[in-house]
Design a protein around this motif. Structure first.
Motif, PDB file in Angstrom:
ATOM      1  N   GLY A 118      -4.645  -1.885   4.565  1.00 37.40           N
ATOM      2  CA  GLY A 118      -3.896  -2.362   3.410  1.00 37.40           C
ATOM      3  C   GLY A 118      -2.475  -2.776   3.724  1.00 37.40           C
ATOM      4  N   VAL A 119      -2.226  -3.193   4.969  1.00 44.30           N
ATOM      5  CA  VAL A 119      -0.886  -3.644   5.357  1.00 44.30           C
ATOM      6  C   VAL A 119      -0.571  -4.996   4.713  1.00 44.30           C
ATOM      7  CG1 VAL A 119      -0.977  -2.425   7.557  1.00 44.30           C
ATOM      8  CG2 VAL A 119      -1.748  -4.801   7.432  1.00 44.30           C
ATOM      9  N   TYR A 120       0.689  -5.406   4.826  1.00 43.50           N
ATOM     10  CA  TYR A 120       1.120  -6.711   4.335  1.00 43.50           C
ATOM     11  C   TYR A 120       1.143  -7.684   5.519  1.00 43.50           C
ATOM     12  CZ  TYR A 120       2.585  -4.119   0.214  1.00 43.50           C
ATOM     13  OH  TYR A 120       2.604  -3.330  -0.900  1.00 43.50           O
ATOM     14  N   PRO A 121       0.146  -8.555   5.638  1.00 43.79           N
ATOM     15  CA  PRO A 121       0.054  -9.413   6.832  1.00 43.79           C
ATOM     16  C   PRO A 121       0.907 -10.672   6.717  1.00 43.79           C
ATOM     17  CG  PRO A 121      -1.834  -9.799   5.413  1.00 43.79           C
ATOM     18  CD  PRO A 121      -1.006  -8.735   4.727  1.00 43.79           C
ATOM     19  N   HIS A 122       1.421 -11.104   7.864  1.00 43.28           N
ATOM     20  CA  HIS A 122       2.144 -12.374   7.967  1.00 43.28           C
ATOM     21  C   HIS A 122       1.522 -13.144   9.127  1.00 43.28           C
ATOM     22  CE1 HIS A 122       5.467 -10.895   5.345  1.00 43.28           C
ATOM     23  NE2 HIS A 122       5.137  -9.721   5.899  1.00 43.28           N
ATOM     24  N   TYR A 123       1.016 -14.336   8.856  1.00 41.58           N
ATOM     25  CA  TYR A 123       0.346 -15.142   9.875  1.00 41.58           C
ATOM     26  C   TYR A 123       1.222 -16.332  10.242  1.00 41.58           C
ATOM     27  CZ  TYR A 123      -3.687 -12.388   8.393  1.00 41.58           C
ATOM     28  OH  TYR A 123      -4.538 -11.352   8.087  1.00 41.58           O
ATOM     29  N   VAL A 124       1.369 -16.545  11.550  1.00 43.32           N
ATOM     30  CA  VAL A 124       2.234 -17.608  12.053  1.00 43.32           C
ATOM     31  C   VAL A 124       1.385 -18.655  12.762  1.00 43.32           C
ATOM     32  CG1 VAL A 124       4.204 -18.135  13.539  1.00 43.32           C
ATOM     33  CG2 VAL A 124       4.066 -15.908  12.406  1.00 43.32           C
ATOM     34  N   TYR A 125       1.653 -19.924  12.475  1.00 47.84           N
ATOM     35  CA  TYR A 125       0.947 -21.031  13.118  1.00 47.84           C
ATOM     36  C   TYR A 125       1.975 -21.936  13.800  1.00 47.84           C
ATOM     37  CZ  TYR A 125      -3.064 -19.714  10.217  1.00 47.84           C
ATOM     38  OH  TYR A 125      -4.089 -19.025   9.619  1.00 47.84           O
TER      39      TYR A 125
END
Length: 600
Positions: free
Chosen positions: A314-321
């Protein structure tokens, strides 16, 4: 986490020395944008840039002086400073701040150089002792934090980064031929105490140096070195419990912070284990943010594994492209940030991850460096293990591990490189002629490191870990973010080093004890393939072909001493299409470095 710099001028500090230290300190601004300070006395100048993590008040300001005798500039974290401070208070010491920096000063005052063995953390510091008129420089056990220096008969200069040393225009910017050829031919970067700049050195990991201003003498001593077991015993169930206890203690210590913390998440075993451990330790009371690089090419994208961890915790994800427009400017930033040539575009992914964390206000990220080296996570580790089994006449087990490990073949992105590794591991001669794109090295052609050492030792101290630590330090500090590494807690590392290989490699699985000891999503626990932060290097090279080719077409081409550029240009399409593309990137990186830093 911070940036430090300084000098000892044996004849005395003058106006030019003060200007130099000011300039060096400004050069390190990115490492510590929250505060800065300078210190000068008769022979010494010191500078500090502060990234405030513990005790955010002015009481944590550096350079910090103590008892009218000591002055320190410190980069890093002593995670167990609370326990050390408590012990010192019982001995009569009192403290004005709640910073770990003051604890270092008091510990050195009481214990002397033995204080280093008490510290659990990462550090590079310079401590001036006015009474002795000498400076102590020390680096943590595994060299997580950098410390570079230049010396001659007139003065000694040190800094967290090479670019700060280069503020001194008296230092010639000349390439170190041996390291350049080691890099081009063997992909070795951090295997010696030398750097790519001739006459600029690094303080070795697990070492301290004394610079005596009276005797004009520099001494270097090693205080720590990890010892690896060569036992071939079977598994012990008790090891699972100890492993988990030490790992969780390490993660918990690295959550000590007065600012928000997060974690890198690649989808692999190491980062997933850290994220899951944080989730269990904090019982979901800690708002954990994760930061991940996602590739647009499906074959190297690991988002499906990242999402398994996100769903579990249940973490807060941040995805980088990375977009097409990023590549040129990103590469140029990396050349400056890393200060020395680098062999792969993969570190560009890490750079983006740390910068995203900085943008989101996360100043501390936990990361997984060290696990592969301590727990035999690389494909080559299985081959070394099989070789060890054969040596000990355990033929059935060796055959079994060979069969179980066959699934690793699909994870290779450079079969030729794997074949070369196999030949080195099994002491086979490489029949290939010297690469036609490289000139012959005219100096000492000895191996870049002692190949007779245990392969795990070489991974930790020579081949793998030092390179990864450098990448992580430069990338994180360029974004003003602190990187913390739970797998490099020295107590945990010593336990892992003492384990037999059977605890680390079992039935084709690497890091077996990690899989068995720490709760992980089942899809990740059973993974055998390995990618990590992989960037679409070949795609980027093709998309920006004119940009990268331009380095070899430049009238200011500088790497002619090492590279036959006419052969490179002649075979450009072959290189770009897959023949030795890893060498192509190294050659590009070398030339870009020489141009960026005006190296001769």
């Amino acid at each position: 986490m911070c940036g430090i710099c300084g000098t000892i001028n044996y004849t005395g500090i003058g106006p030019e020395d003060k200007k130099l230290i000011e300039k060096m300190n400004e050069c390190l601004f990115h490492r510590g944008p929250d505060d800065g300070g300078l210190f000068f006395c008769e022979k010494v100048g010191m500078g500090h840039r502060r990234l405030s993590i513990l005790d955010l008040s002015e009481r944590g300001h550096q350079p910090m002086s103590y008892r009218d005798r000591y002055t320190i500039v410190f980069n890093g974290e002593i995670y167990n400073f609370i326990e050390i401070r408590s012990a010192l208070e019982k001995k009569g010491y009192s403290f004005l701040s709640s910073a770990d920096t003051e604890v270092i000063l008091a510990a050195y005052d009481y214990y002397g150089i033995d204080c280093l063995s008490l510290f659990n953390g990462m550090w590079a510091f310079a401590l001036w002792d006015q009474a002795e008129e000498r400076m102590l420089l020390a680096r943590d056990r595994f060299g997580v934090k950098p410390l570079y220096y230049y010396k001659n008969e007139m003065y000694f200069l040190f800094a967290s980064e090479i670019k700060a040393l280069l503020c001194d225009e008296r230092i010639p910017r000349k390439a170190n031929d041996k390291l350049v050829f080691d890099f081009l031919e063997q992909i070795l970067l951090e295997h010696t105490d030398e750097t790519f700049f001739k006459n600029i050195y690094k303080c070795p990991a697990g070492s301290f140096m004394y610079v005596d201003s009276r005797e004009k003498k520099v001494e270097c001593h090693r205080y720590y070195e990890l010892k690896f077991s060569d036992k071939m015993t079977e598994k012990d169930p008790a090891n699972r419990k100890t492993f988990k206890e030490l790992f969780f203690k390490s993660v918990q210590l690295r959550l000590r912070s007065d600012v928000p913390t997060g974690s890198c998440l690649s989808g692999g075993l190491d980062s997933s284990a850290i994220v899951c451990a944080v989730d269990r330790i904090t019982e979901k009371e800690h708002e954990q943010h994760t930061f991940s690089f996602c590739a647009e090419e499906k074959k190297i994208d690991e988002k499906e594994y990242m999402e398994e961890v996100v769903k579990e915790t249940g973490v807060y994800p941040h995805y980088v492209y990375a977009t097409k427009e990023d590549v040129k400017s990103l590469f140029e930033k990396l050349v400056y940030t890393q200060e020395e040539p680098f062999p792969s575009a993969s570190i560009m992914a890490g750079y983006l991850v740390y910068h995203e964390a900085g943008k989101q206000g996360i100043k501390v990220l936990l990361d997984g460096q060290g696990a592969d080296e301590l727990l035999c996570g690389y494909r080559k580790s299985r081959l070394y293990y099989i070789k060890r089994l054969l040596k000990n006449r355990k033929y059935g087990r060796a055959f079994g591990e060979l069969i179980w490990s066959m699934s690793q073949v699909k994870t290779s992105f450079d079969i030729k490189d794997d074949i070369r590794k196999l030949k080195r591991i099994f002491s086979m001669k490489d029949s290939n002629e010297k690469n036609r794109y490289l000139r012959k090295y005219s100096g000492d052609d000895l191996p870049g490191y002692d190949t007779g050492m245990d392969f795990q030792y070489n991974d930790v101290y020579k081949i793998s870990l030092p390179v990864l630590l450098k990448y992580a330090d430069r990338n994180s500090m360029a974004a003003s973010v602190e990187s913390r590494l739970p797998f490099l807690d020295y107590r945990f590392a010593e336990f892992c080093a003492g384990l037999p290989l059977s605890e680390k490699i079992d039935r084709g699985y690497s890091k077996a004890i990690l899989r068995d000891s720490v709760h992980l999503p089942e899809k990740i626990r059973k993974r055998k393939d390995k990618l990590g932060f992989i960037a679409p290097e070949k795609t980027w090279l093709k998309k920006e072909e004119n940009f990268f080719k331009g380095f070899f077409e430049s009238p200011d081409f500088r790497a002619g001493r090492y590279i036959r550029r006419e052969k490179v240009l002649e075979d450009w399409e072959k290189l770009l299409s897959g023949k030795d593309e890893t060498l192509l990137f190294r050659m590009i990186s070398l030339e870009a470095w020489m141009q960026k830093f005006n190296v001769q």
